[in-house]
Design a protein around this motif. Structure first.
Motif, PDB file in Angstrom:
ATOM      1  N   MET A 154      34.127  50.894  47.253  1.00 45.04           N
ATOM      2  CA  MET A 154      34.531  52.023  46.412  1.00 45.04           C
ATOM      3  C   MET A 154      36.054  52.093  46.292  1.00 45.04           C
ATOM      4  N   ASP A 155      36.761  51.818  47.388  1.00 44.33           N
ATOM      5  CA  ASP A 155      38.233  51.826  47.314  1.00 44.33           C
ATOM      6  C   ASP A 155      38.709  50.875  46.219  1.00 44.33           C
ATOM      7  N   ALA A 156      38.088  49.709  46.157  1.00 44.50           N
ATOM      8  CA  ALA A 156      38.499  48.724  45.155  1.00 44.50           C
ATOM      9  C   ALA A 156      38.010  49.105  43.770  1.00 44.50           C
ATOM     10  N   CYS A 159      39.779  51.274  40.657  1.00 45.20           N
ATOM     11  CA  CYS A 159      40.701  50.779  39.623  1.00 45.20           C
ATOM     12  C   CYS A 159      40.349  51.361  38.258  1.00 45.20           C
ATOM     13  N   ILE A 160      41.370  51.831  37.517  1.00 44.57           N
ATOM     14  CA  ILE A 160      41.113  52.419  36.201  1.00 44.57           C
ATOM     15  C   ILE A 160      41.478  51.461  35.059  1.00 44.57           C
ATOM     16  N   GLY A 161      41.901  50.262  35.389  1.00 44.59           N
ATOM     17  CA  GLY A 161      42.163  49.279  34.333  1.00 44.59           C
ATOM     18  C   GLY A 161      43.305  49.646  33.413  1.00 44.59           C
ATOM     19  N   LEU A 176      46.044  41.933  40.893  1.00 46.30           N
ATOM     20  CA  LEU A 176      45.506  43.145  41.524  1.00 46.30           C
ATOM     21  C   LEU A 176      44.287  43.653  40.761  1.00 46.30           C
ATOM     22  N   PHE A 177      44.370  43.645  39.442  1.00 46.15           N
ATOM     23  CA  PHE A 177      43.223  44.075  38.634  1.00 46.15           C
ATOM     24  C   PHE A 177      42.004  43.208  38.928  1.00 46.15           C
ATOM     25  N   THR A 178      42.196  41.898  38.897  1.00 41.68           N
ATOM     26  CA  THR A 178      41.070  40.978  39.074  1.00 41.68           C
ATOM     27  C   THR A 178      40.505  41.075  40.492  1.00 41.68           C
ATOM     28  N   ALA A 179      41.410  41.155  41.450  1.00 43.09           N
ATOM     29  CA  ALA A 179      40.968  41.223  42.843  1.00 43.09           C
ATOM     30  C   ALA A 179      40.191  42.505  43.108  1.00 43.09           C
ATOM     31  N   PRO A 224      48.287  53.462  40.195  1.00 35.89           N
ATOM     32  CA  PRO A 224      48.069  54.907  40.324  1.00 35.89           C
ATOM     33  C   PRO A 224      46.895  55.242  41.230  1.00 35.89           C
ATOM     34  N   LYS A 225      46.084  54.265  41.573  1.00 34.64           N
ATOM     35  CA  LYS A 225      44.908  54.532  42.406  1.00 34.64           C
ATOM     36  C   LYS A 225      45.071  53.967  43.814  1.00 34.64           C
ATOM     37  N   GLY A 226      46.252  53.473  44.124  1.00 34.88           N
ATOM     38  CA  GLY A 226      46.489  53.008  45.481  1.00 34.88           C
ATOM     39  C   GLY A 226      45.626  51.825  45.898  1.00 34.88           C
ATOM     40  N   ILE A 227      45.277  50.948  44.964  1.00 35.41           N
ATOM     41  CA  ILE A 227      44.498  49.754  45.327  1.00 35.41           C
ATOM     42  C   ILE A 227      45.390  48.869  46.208  1.00 35.41           C
ATOM     43  N   SER A 228      44.809  48.430  47.303  1.00 38.50           N
ATOM     44  CA  SER A 228      45.613  47.692  48.277  1.00 38.50           C
ATOM     45  C   SER A 228      45.776  46.226  47.881  1.00 38.50           C
ATOM     46  N   ILE A 229      46.938  45.704  48.200  1.00 38.81           N
ATOM     47  CA  ILE A 229      47.239  44.304  47.928  1.00 38.81           C
ATOM     48  C   ILE A 229      46.390  43.377  48.809  1.00 38.81           C
ATOM     49  N   ASP A 230      45.781  43.958  49.852  1.00 40.61           N
ATOM     50  CA  ASP A 230      44.856  43.168  50.674  1.00 40.61           C
ATOM     51  C   ASP A 230      43.725  42.583  49.836  1.00 40.61           C
ATOM     52  N   THR A 231      43.381  43.271  48.748  1.00 39.77           N
ATOM     53  CA  THR A 231      42.302  42.749  47.901  1.00 39.77           C
ATOM     54  C   THR A 231      42.667  41.357  47.382  1.00 39.77           C
TER      55      THR A 231
END
Ligand SMILES: Cc1cc2nc3c(=O)[nH]c(=O)nc-3n(C[C@H](O)[C@H](O)[C@H](O)COP(=O)(O)OP(=O)(O)OC[C@H]3O[C@@H](n4cnc5c(N)ncnc54)[C@H](O)[C@@H]3O)c2cc1C
Ligand code: FES
Lengths: 253, 640
Positions: A154-156, A159-161, A176-179, A224-231
Motif C-alpha cells: 500500500m505504501d508503494a 503513488c498518484i502518477g 520512482l514511478f516504475t518502482a 508528494p506521497k513520500g514514496i521511498s527510494i528503497d523501492t
C-alpha cells in the motif's frame, strides 16, 4: 497578499515558449496555489488575455493531475504536498514566484504548464497489472496476505502518477514511478506468477521513454506521497533476478 | 410523444431474478464478439471496469475520457471504503441485510430487484479487486479487515487506508491497461464526448472533441455506454473534482434518454467550510470522524469567545440533544439539515459564521491523543494543511457540502436507457440508491455495473446486430451532429462578452445551493426557476471565452459544461417542485413533521420521476415508474 508571478507560456507543443510576468495582487493567504492561479486567470480574461493552461482536477492531492515547478522545485516548497494542496500562506508578501511546467523529454509540453504524461500509461500497459479476468477470482480470503506485506504494498501503491519524480531528476528518469508500481505488485502473493515478466517489460518500456537513474535521490524528496527510494533498490534487484532466473521456478517462492 | 418505461424486471423470487435473467438472456458466441464495436465514455470505476471486462470477453472496445489518463477519474478521490455482504465478521450480515439496508437508507425510493442484485454481486467485487492486487487493509492473520461505516450496524466495509477509491480505480485501470496492450481496447484521452448520434431511433455512435487539437470527430458503434459520473458541480462548490460535469448524460437526455430523479442529491455533513469567495472546491473529511467527535455550536449566537473558552453549559450539542439514540451518528441527510438549522439561527462559527464545531477534546481525554492520532491522524493533518488550525487543540469546523447525485439517466434492469443501444453506468445512472446513498455504496455500485452487470446484459441487445456494420461516420446523421457540435463551440467564442465562465458558474451555484440544496420550498424553487433562465440569458449574451477552438482552451471546455448545467438546474428545480414530499436527500420544508423531520408520502409519491426532453422550446414531460415493494416494509425512518 501581493506577489509577482513569472509564468511559462507556450501556445503548443511545437511553439516557442517564454516567461511572462503577471501581478498577483490581493491574494487571500488561505487560498491554495491553484486558487491563486484561478484568480490571476480570471483577471487575465477580464483584461482580454488568454488564461494560463494547467492540469488539475481533484484539488486534494490524489488524482495526480496537477504539478508545476515552483521556483525550480516540483510542487513547491512544502514537503509531501502536491501543488493543489499548497497554500499561499507558505509564501511571503512581495515574493516573486517562478512557475514552469515539468521539464523532461519524456513529458512534452502540451500548452503553458500542461505536459503530456502518457508515457506513464505505456509503462503500466507493459505489465503493471495482475492478469485476472473478471469472474475468475477465488474468494478474497483464500489468498492470505501478511499484514506487513499488504502495508508495504500500500505504501508503494499510494503513488498518484503526477510525474514530480521525473521532473525532479537531473536525468529525467522515471525510476520512482516504475518502482512504486512494481513493488506494489511484486510484494503481494497475487503478483508472483507474473513477477519476472512484469519487471522486465516495465523496466524496458520505462527506458524507452526516460533517462537513466544515477542515484541522485531528488525523486524521493519531490514525491508528494513520500514514496521511498528503497523501492528502486527492490526494482533493481527484481530486474536482475528476472534477467537471470529460470521462470519455471517462479511457483516455488 | 412520450416513452413508456419498461424496467424489464425479471420474473421469479427476488433471490433468483438475476440468475433467471442471465439464463434467459441471449448470448453472443465468443467467436462473434469481435464483430461488435462498443464505445465506453468514462474511465472511472464504472467505465474502466466495464471496458476491461468487455475487452476480456472479446468485444472491440473504444474508451473515451477527457482526462489525460484513465487513472485521473474522480473515483480516485473516494476515501472511506466499499461495502460487500461477505459476512467475514460473522456479525449477522447477509445479502438480504445489505439489500434491506440499502432500500431503507434510500428512503424507499429505489427498485428492489436492482438493489438485490447489487447486494448479490457485492462479494464477487471484493474477490476481483483482491485478486488484482488491491492492497486492502488486513489483519495479522493475513485476512481482510472490515469496518463499520456510515452508521451501519454490521462491519461490511472493506478499505485501503483512506484511499479506497484510488486503489480500486488503479485496479480497474490496470485491468484496462492489460486490454489496451492486448489490442482489444483502444484508448482516447483528452477527448470529450459532446453528442450521441442516433439512427432510426437507435444509438449509432458519438461525436467527440479532441481537447488538444480541437478536432471534432465521429465514432460509430453497435452500443454506447456512458459512465461519466455525477453532477454535483451544478452547485459550483462541491466535494467533486473540478471537471465533473453533466454534459455527456445531458446531451444523451436531449437526444431522448429519459432523466430520472434529478432532484435527488446528497449533501455530506462533514466538509471543511469555504473560506472565501475564490474557494474552488470543498474538501470532504471522512464521515468516520463522527465516531469520536462531538458536534456543537455556542448556545448564544452572540458568543464570540474562542471555542476552548466556552464552558460546557454554554454549548449546544444539538445532535445529541435532538437524537439521543443515534447522537452524532445520525445519517448524512439528518446531520446536514441540523447543521443548516444552526447556521440559519445565526449560531454558525468561524470567521464567516459558516461552520459548526466537531470537537475531539473529550475523546482525546478518554482515549489519549495517540489513539486519536492512530485513528484519524491523516485526516487531522489534512485539516491542518487546509485551515492552518490544529484539531488536537481546537475543535474542527465543518459544514455540509454537495457530494453525490442519486439522480441520473433512467435505466432498465439491463442498465439500458430509453434510447436503444445506449447504456448508463455508475453515478451517471439513476442507480440503486433511491433518494439517499449509504456510505461506501457508490464504489460498490460502479464496480457491480461495470464488472458484472453490463457484461452480462449487453449481449441481449447486440445479438440482433450480428454482421451488421456500424453506421459509417460519413452518414448524414454524424455529419449533422458534428456540425452542431462545431457550431456550439464556435458560438461560445463568438459571444465576446465581458464576464468569464466561472463567474456564471458561481452565480448559478449560489442559486442552486440556496433554493435547491439542503432544504427546498415552493417559493424558493419558483424563484430559482425564474432566476436561472435570466442568468442563462446573460450568459448567452455576455460570456467571455478568449482564444480559439483549435488548441487547448480550458475556458471553452467549461463554457459548454456550464451551459448544460443551466439546463439541468432548471430540471432539478422542476423535479423538486413536483415532488410534494420529503424523502432522503430531498427535503421540502412544506413536508415535515412537527419536530422538523422529513415526511414521506408513500401513497402519492412511491415512484421514479423520469423526465423526457421535448425540445428547446418546451419543458420536459414527466413519466412515472411506479415502485413496488414486496420485500421491504415501508416505514418512517427514526433516529430519535
Ligand atoms: C471526496 C469523495 C469521496 C467519496 N468517497 C466514497 C467512498 O468512500 N465510498 C463510496 O462508495 N463512494 C464514495 N464517493 C462516491 C464515488 O467516489 C463516486 O460516486 C464514484 O467513484 C463515481 O464513479 P463513476 O465511475 O461513476 O464516475 P467517475 O469516477 O466520476 O468517472 C467519470 C469518467 O467519465 C469521464 N467523462 C465524463 N464526461 C465525459 C465526456 N463528456 N467525455 C469524455 N469523458 C467523460 C471522466 O473523464 C471520467 O473518466 C466519494 C465521492 C467523493 C467526491
Ligand atoms: S489536482 Fe489532483 S492531485 Fe492536485
Amino acid at each position: 497578499m501581493n506577489l509577482t508571478l513569472r509564468v511559462w507560456r507556450q501556445a503548443g507543443a511545437d511553439a516557442p515558449g517564454r516567461f511572462e510576468t503577471y501581478p498577483a495582487e490581493g491574494i487571500p493567504p488561505e487560498a491554495s496555489f491553484l486558487e491563486m492561479l484561478d484568480i490571476v486567470n480570471e483577471r487575465l480574461e477580464r483584461n482580454g488575455a488568454e488564461p494560463i493552461a494547467f492540469d488539475h482536477d481533484c484539488r486534494e492531492g490524489i488524482c495526480g493531475s496537477c504539478g508545476v515547478m515552483i521556483d525550480g522545485v516540483p510542487h513547491g516548497p512544502q514537503l509531501g504536498t502536491a501543488t493543489c494542496q499548497l497554500h499561499m500562506r507558505r509564501f511571503d508578501e512581495g515574493d516573486t514566484v517562478v512557475v514552469e511546467p515539468w521539464r523532461a523529454a519524456g513529458f512534452p509540453v502540451v500548452r503553458d504548464l500542461m505536459v503530456d504524461r502518457s508515457a506513464f500509461d505505456r509503462i503500466i500497459e507493459a505489465g503493471g497489472y495482475i492478469s485476472v479476468s473478471t469472474g475468475s477470482a477465488p474468494d478474497a480470503n483464500e489468498i492470505p496476505v501478511p499484514k506487513d506485506a499488504a502495508d508495504a504494498a500500500m505504501d508503494a501503491a499510494a503513488c498518484i502518477g503526477c510525474g514530480a519524480c521525473v521532473a525532479a531528476c537531473p536525468n529525467s528518469a522515471a525510476q520512482l514511478f516504475t518502482a512504486a508500481k512494481l513493488v506494489h505488485l511484486n510484494l503481494l502473493p497475487q503478483g508472483q506468477a507474473e513477477r519476472d515478466r512484469r519487471t522486465v517489460a516495465m523496466v524496458d518500456t520505462m527506458e524507452s521513454f526516460f533517462g537513466s537513474c544515477t542515484n541522485h535521490g531528488e525523486c524521493e524528496t519531490a514525491c508528494p506521497k513520500g514514496i521511498s527510494i528503497d523501492t528502486i533498490a527492490l526494482m533493481n534487484r527484481d530486474y536482475l533476478k528476472a534477467r537471470l532466473s529460470d521462470r519455471r521456478l517462479l511457483g516455488r517462492s | 410523444m412520450t416513452v413508456t418505461l419498461d424496467a424489464r424486471i425479471p420474473a421469479g423470487p427476488i433471490a433468483d431474478k438475476w440468475d433467471n435473467h442471465r439464463f434467459s438472456t441471449r448470448l453472443v458466441n465468443p467467436a462473434n464478439k469481435r464483430k461488435y464495436q462498443v464505445i465506453i465514455v468514462g474511465s472511472g470505476l464504472a467505465g474502466a471496469s466495464a471496458a476491461a471486462t468487455l475487452g476480456e470477453l472479446g468485444y472491440r472496445v473504444k474508451v473515451f475520457t477527457f482526462h489525460d489518463s484513465p487513472r485521473r477519474a474522480h473515483s480516485i478521490a473516494a476515501q472511506g471504503g466499499i461495502n460487500a455482504a461477505k459476512n467475514y465478521r460473522n456479525d449477522g450480515d447477509s445479502v438480504y441485510r445489505l439489500f434491506y439496508d440499502t432500500v431503507k437508507g434510500g428512503d424507499y425510493r429505489s427498485r428492489e430487484a436492482n438493489v438485490y442484485r447489487l447486494a448479490q454481486v457485492s462479494g464477487e467485487i471484493i474477490d476481483q479487486c483482491a485478486a488484482q492486487g488491491g492492497p486492502f487493509a488486513r489483519e495479522y492473520g493475513g485476512l481482510l479487515d472490515n469496518r463499520s461505516f456510515g452508521g451501519a450496524q454490521v462491519s461490511r466495509t472493506f478499505y485501503a487506508r483512506g484511499q479506497t477509491g484510488q486503489q480500486l480505480l488503479l485496479g480497474a485501470y490496470q485491468a484496462l491497461a492489460r486490454q489496451i496492450a492486448a489490442g482489444t481496447v483502444e484508448l482516447f484521452t483528452r477527448a470529450e464526448m459532446l453528442d450521441v448520434v442516433l439512427d432510426d431511433g437507435r444509438t449509432a455512435g458519438i461525436v467527440v472533441r479532441d481537447l488538444v487539437t480541437g478536432a471534432v470527430t465521429s465514432h460509430a458503434a453497435h452500443a454506447v455506454v456512458l459512465a461519466t459520473g455525477g453532477y454535483s458541480n451544478v452547485f459550483y462548490l462541491s466535494t467533486n473534482a473540478m471537471a465533473c460535469n453533466v454534459t455527456a448524460i445531458w446531451r444523451a437526455h436531449r437526444r431522448g434518454a429519459v432523466f430520472a430523479n434529478p432532484c435527488y442529491t446528497q449533501i455530506h455533513p462533514t466538509c471543511i467550510p469555504a473560506s472565501d469567495e475564490f474557494q474552488s472546491k470543498l474538501t470532504l473529511m471522512s464521515e468516520s470522524l463522527r465516531n469520536d467527535g462531538r458536534i456543537w455550536v455556542p448556545t448564544d449566537p452572540d458568543d464570540t469567545r474562542p471555542p476552548n473558552q466556552i464552558p460546557e453549559d454554554a454549548r449546544d450539542y444539538y445532535l445529541e440533544r435532538a437524537y439521543p439514540a443515534f447522537g452524532n451518528l445520525v445519517p448524512r441527510d439528518v446531520a446536514s439539515r441540523a447543521a443548516m438549522r444552526m447556521i440559519d439561527q445565526g449560531r454558525g462559527v468561524g470567521p464567516l459564521g459558516n461552520g459548526v464545531y466537531l470537537d475531539f477534546h473529550d475523546s482525546i481525554g478518554r482515549l489519549g491523543a495517540d489513539v486519536v492520532e492512530e485513528r484519524y491522524g491523516n485526516l487531522f493533518e489534512m485539516y491542518q494543511r487546509i485551515t492552518d488550525e490544529d484539531p488536537y487543540r481546537a475543535p474542527m469546523r465543518i459544514y455540509p457540502a454537495p457530494h453525490y447525485t442519486m439522480g441520473g439517466l433512467w435505466v432498465d434492469y439491463n442498465l439500458m436507457t430509453t434510447v436503444p443501444g445506449l447504456y448508463a453506468l455508475g453515478e451517471a445512472n439513476f442507480s440503486d440508491h433511491g433518494a439517499n446513498r449509504l456510505g461506501a455504496s457508490a464504489l460498490m455500485q460502479g464496480l457491480a455495473d461495470g464488472y458484472f452487470v453490463l457484461p452480462a446484459t449487453i449481449g441481449d441487445y447486440l445479438a440482433d446486430f450480428l454482421n451488421a456494420e456500424p453506421l459509417p461516420t460519413d452518414h448524414p446523421a454524424f455529419v449533422a451532429a458534428e456540425r452542431e457540435v462545431r457550431g456550439r463551440v464556435d458560438g461560445f467564442l463568438a459571444v465576446s462578452g465581458t464576464r468569464p465562465v466561472d463567474w456564471f458558474h458561481r452565480e448559478l451555484g449560489k442559486i442552486m445551493i440556496e433554493q435547491c440544496g439542503m432544504a427546498r420550498s415552493r417559493p424558493g424553487l419558483e424563484k430559482a426557476m425564474a432566476e436561472i433562465p435570466a442568468l442563462r440569458a446573460e450568459f448567452d449574451a455576455d460570456v467571455r471565452v478568449l482564444g480559439s477552438a483549435d488548441t487547448v482552451n480550458q475556458s471553452l471546455e467549461k463554457a459548454g459544461r456550464v451551459a448544460d448545467f443551466f439546463e439541468l438546474a432548471e430540471l432539478m428545480c422542476r423535479d423538486a417542485l413536483d415532488r410534494e414530499e420529503s424523502c432522503g436527500g430531498h427535503f421540502r420544508v412544506e413536508h415535515q413533521t412537527a419536530d422538523g423531520e422529513a415526511r414521506r408520502d408513500d401513497d402519492n409519491f412511491a415512484f421514479v420521476s423520469a423526465w423526457e426532453w421535448q425540445g428547446d422550446d418546451a419543458p420536459q414531460v414527466k413519466v412515472e415508474e411506479p415502485l413496488v415493494f414486496e420485500h421491504v416494509e415501508l416505514a418512517q425512518r427514526s433516529y430519535k
